[in-house]
Design an enzyme around this catalytic site. Structure first.
Site, PDB file in Angstrom:
ATOM      1  N   LYS A  42       0.199  14.052 -11.079  1.00  0.00           N
ATOM      2  CA  LYS A  42       1.110  13.508 -12.077  1.00  0.00           C
ATOM      3  C   LYS A  42       2.206  14.511 -12.449  1.00  0.00           C
ATOM      4  O   LYS A  42       3.364  14.143 -12.670  1.00  0.00           O
ATOM      5  CB  LYS A  42       0.328  13.102 -13.325  1.00  0.00           C
ATOM      6  N   SER A  95       1.802   9.717 -17.378  1.00  0.00           N
ATOM      7  CA  SER A  95       0.623   9.953 -18.210  1.00  0.00           C
ATOM      8  C   SER A  95       0.615  11.345 -18.834  1.00  0.00           C
ATOM      9  O   SER A  95       1.335  12.257 -18.429  1.00  0.00           O
ATOM     10  CB  SER A  95      -0.678   9.721 -17.430  1.00  0.00           C
ATOM     11  N   ASP A 108       0.882  -1.169   0.000  1.00  0.00           N
ATOM     12  CA  ASP A 108       0.000   0.000   0.000  1.00  0.00           C
ATOM     13  C   ASP A 108       0.916   1.215   0.000  1.00  0.00           C
ATOM     14  O   ASP A 108       1.563   1.520   1.007  1.00  0.00           O
ATOM     15  CB  ASP A 108      -0.893  -0.005   1.237  1.00  0.00           C
ATOM     16  N   TYR A 138      -5.965  14.899 -10.446  1.00  0.00           N
ATOM     17  CA  TYR A 138      -5.177  13.872 -11.130  1.00  0.00           C
ATOM     18  C   TYR A 138      -3.967  14.482 -11.840  1.00  0.00           C
ATOM     19  O   TYR A 138      -2.820  14.060 -11.657  1.00  0.00           O
ATOM     20  CB  TYR A 138      -6.076  13.138 -12.132  1.00  0.00           C
TER      21      TYR A 138
END
Length: 684
Positions: free
Chosen positions: A580, A563, A482, A576
């Site tokens: 990133k 990404s 985790d 998000y």
């Protein structure tokens, strides 16, 4: 040790099936045989079926036996000498079928002994009885067996040993059932596999009973004055020492190694004995052990309470000193221009910590451990009856450099260099349970790496590891992690080091589904959840991996999937995309900090990759736009310059492995794109 034919083939069962069963019984008992060693055979009419070279008695099947013509092999009786090359060429000419395994180098021995079924073991009992002086060994064999087992002085395995035994054949009594080979184990025979096995059990038990009586009530190796640290202290010490050892044994001297660590109580007790340091300098137990466990173990004296830097220096200094000793030994016997062996050290004994074994892969490292366990028991037993001794040093050197065996190693090394991108690397893939991570695990293993399959979903990680193990045995281990929990990340790195010895590549591809929310609607918990997985967890994982790589001093690679969102702002993607982008900046900082350690740090900008996570993202985007999934996919296809919609996860996996390989050894701080060509995401 359980030695029982019960449950085997019924009388009258197929002869070869019975031989396979006999082989498995022997091969799966480590006190009878260590992995890869020994051999079995049966004579069927004018054919000899003998264990093929490179097979393992633990797992051998019907196809694992070479079939040779006995009439043709009979010509060996009239040959006084034969080179290894000529022997292998001659045995190839005796093969009855093409496409099977090559004959074992012990084939001449099996062919020249006039017995139907033969088994050759490297059992601890016989090794203990024969790793003493010839006079003592010959006397004890005679006393224990009264002519049922004959003693054979040491002769190099292969044709020389077969020739010696051939000269004894006419004088062997019909009541004899075996040979005790000095420093080389036991040969027994019988009319069928069951009788052969029964005789083997009888011989081994008789020797074991004698050895037990000889040891009873005696501290054969002296007192055990060294204290043994607690398991927790040993673990912390091992986490520091193993990467240092791995780096010291690996580049630039040779290829990387994989380690196996054993701190079981029996090993710790044996290593604490006061006489052991001098005894282990006398050698191993059979020539086979030279190949699998090395000529001599390295001995490391460490203080577990020493500061980490000082302990690491102690390890490097002691290994360097023993490397110098090995090179001096090499110069005593080597031909001009003959290089020292890269795999010169396979066993390291560390009192108070345990035994470390090194090999090109995990299975080989475990085999070295099993072999040296047999050596330790042999030393103890031999000292109980006389004084442990092995073959002379010149003979050790000759066997260590035996062309037939070195050729196999060198050919395997050449194949690795020519065909594999990351041979002997240890790769940790976080987010390996599906998608890009799952594909990357497969590619790393296919290209020669051992892979730690790490994922929040334990079941998914185990499934992927099992898939890899089926194709690449011994090359994958599953660990739950985790990344939001520091203790869980620490456990992952600890498990990697203790299992494989170190770490060469981290591929971070853990992902969380985007939380679409505009700037005025986003909540703190939305931001925090994305940051925990994509930024905080990644940075801490990179730091822990880099610390291991720094201790190894052999460079390394860190790759993370960032990404398109790291480069291209998107509506409602502040959580998000921000996480990133933060990761991308952290990777660049890491590249600056770690470059002097030859640790390369790179990013992969992947988009439109067919993964479960992207599928969920696609569905949410389609629903938000009020279109079908197919329409959304078509919109994605049109925006790429290469006219693609979904990209296979394997394309990203290929790039991750390439970035970890020597092909990209001078590339760091870069971001490489896998998206079919999105102009707005071109790095600039």
């Amino acid at each position: 040790m359980t030695l029982d034919w019960a449950g085997g083939p019924a009388p009258g069962a197929d002869d070869l099936y019975q031989l396979v069963y006999l082989s498995h019984l022997i091969g799966r008992e480590p006190r009878l045989l260590q992995p890869g060693g020994g051999n079995t055979s049966i004579k069927l009419g004018e054919a000899l079926l003998v264990k093929g070279s490179g097979t393992d008695l633990r797992t051998i099947g019907r196809e694992g036996f070479a079939r040779l013509s006995l009439p043709r092999l009979a010509a060996l009786r009239d040959v006084a000498a034969m080179s290894d090359v000529d022997l292998m060429r001659f045995m190839s000419s005796c093969l009855l079928q093409a496409g099977g395994p090559e004959p074992s180098v012990e084939t001449p021995l099996h062919s020249l002994l006039p017995h139907r079924v033969i088994a050759h073991t490297h059992d601890v009992a016989t090794m203990s009885l024969t790793n003493v002086s010839d006079a003592t060994a010959e006397r004890l064999v005679a006393e224990l067996f009264q002519g049922e087992v004959l003693y054979v002085p040491y002769m190099r395995p292969g044709f020389p040993l077969a020739r010696m035994v051939s000269g004894m054949v006419d004088g062997i009594s019909p009541r004899a059932m075996g040979l005790a080979l000095a420093h080389h184990g036991l040969v027994v025979w019988g009319a069928d596999p069951a009788e052969c096995y029964a005789r083997l059990v009888r011989v081994v038990r008789r020797i074991d009973d004698y050895l037990e009586r000889s040891r009873r009530g005696r501290a054969v190796l002296g007192a055990t004055p060294r204290s043994i640290a607690t398991a927790e202290v040993r673990r912390r010490c091992a986490e520091l020492v193993l990467p240092v050892v791995r780096g010291a044994l690996g580049p630039p001297a040779g290829g990387r190694v994989i380690l196996h660590f054993d701190d079981s109580e029996d090993i710790l007790t044996a290593l604490g004995a006061e006489r052991l340091p001098s005894l282990v300098r006398r050698g191993v137990a059979t020539p086979e052990h030279i190949l699998r466990a090395g000529r001599l173990p390295l001995w490391l004296d460490l203080d577990p309470s020493a500061p980490p830097d000082r302990m690491a220096d102690f390890v490097r200094t002691q290994i360097a000193q023993q490397r110098d000793e090995y090179e001096e030994y090499h110069r005593r016997y080597a031909a001009p221009e003959e290089r020292p062996l890269d795999d010169w050290a396979k066993v390291l004994l560390v009192p108070g910590l345990g035994m470390i074994t090194a090999f090109r892969d995990k299975r080989g490292a475990v085999t070295a451990n099993l072999c040296y366990r047999a050596v330790l028991e042999t030393i103890t037993n031999a000292e109980a009856i006389d004084a442990f001794q092995f073959i002379p040093e010149p003979e050790v050197f000759a066997f260590e450099h035996w062309p037939l065996e070195r050729r196999k190693t060198e050919e395997q090394d050449a194949r690795e260099r020519a065909s594999l991108l990351v041979p002997r690397h240890v790769a940790v893939v976080i987010g390996a349970g599906s998608g890009i991570g799952r594909a990357a695990v497969r590619r790393f293993a296919e290209e020669g790496a051992h892979v730690v399959v790490a994922d929040l979903d334990q079941a998914a990680a185990e499934t992927v590891a099992t898939e890899v193990q089926a194709a690449c045995p011994g090359r994958a281990v599953a660990v739950r992690v985790d990344v939001r929990d520091d203790a869980s990340l620490a456990h992952l790195v600890s498990r990697t080091v203790l299992e494989l010895g170190g770490l060469d590549c981290l591929f971070y591809t853990a992902g969380l589904a985007p939380r679409f929310a505009g700037l005025t609607d986003v909540r703190r918990e939305d931001l925090q959840r994305q940051l925990e997985v994509h930024y905080l967890g990644a940075v801490l994982a990179m730091g822990a991996a880099a610390a291991v790589m720094q201790r190894q001093r052999s460079g390394g690679s860190i790759v993370a999937s960032v990404s398109k969102a790291a480069l291209v702002p998107g509506r409602e993607a502040v959580a998000y995309g921000g996480s990133k982008a933060a990761l991308l900046q952290a990777l660049r900082v890491a590249a600056v900090e770690l470059g002097s350690d030859r640790i390369r740090v790179n990013a992969i900008n992947a988009d439109q990759v067919e993964t479960p996570l992207f599928r969920r993202f696609l569905e949410e985007r389609a629903a938000s736009a009020g279109v079908s999934v197919e329409q959304q996919l078509e919109a994605y296809r049109r925006r790429t310059v290469m006219d693609v919609s979904l990209i296979p996860a394997e394309a990203v996996a290929d790039l991750a492995v390439l970035l970890a390989s020597e092909r990209f050894r001078f590339t760091t701080g870069d971001i490489l794109t896998v998206d079919g060509g999105l102009p707005e995401a071109f790095p600039r």
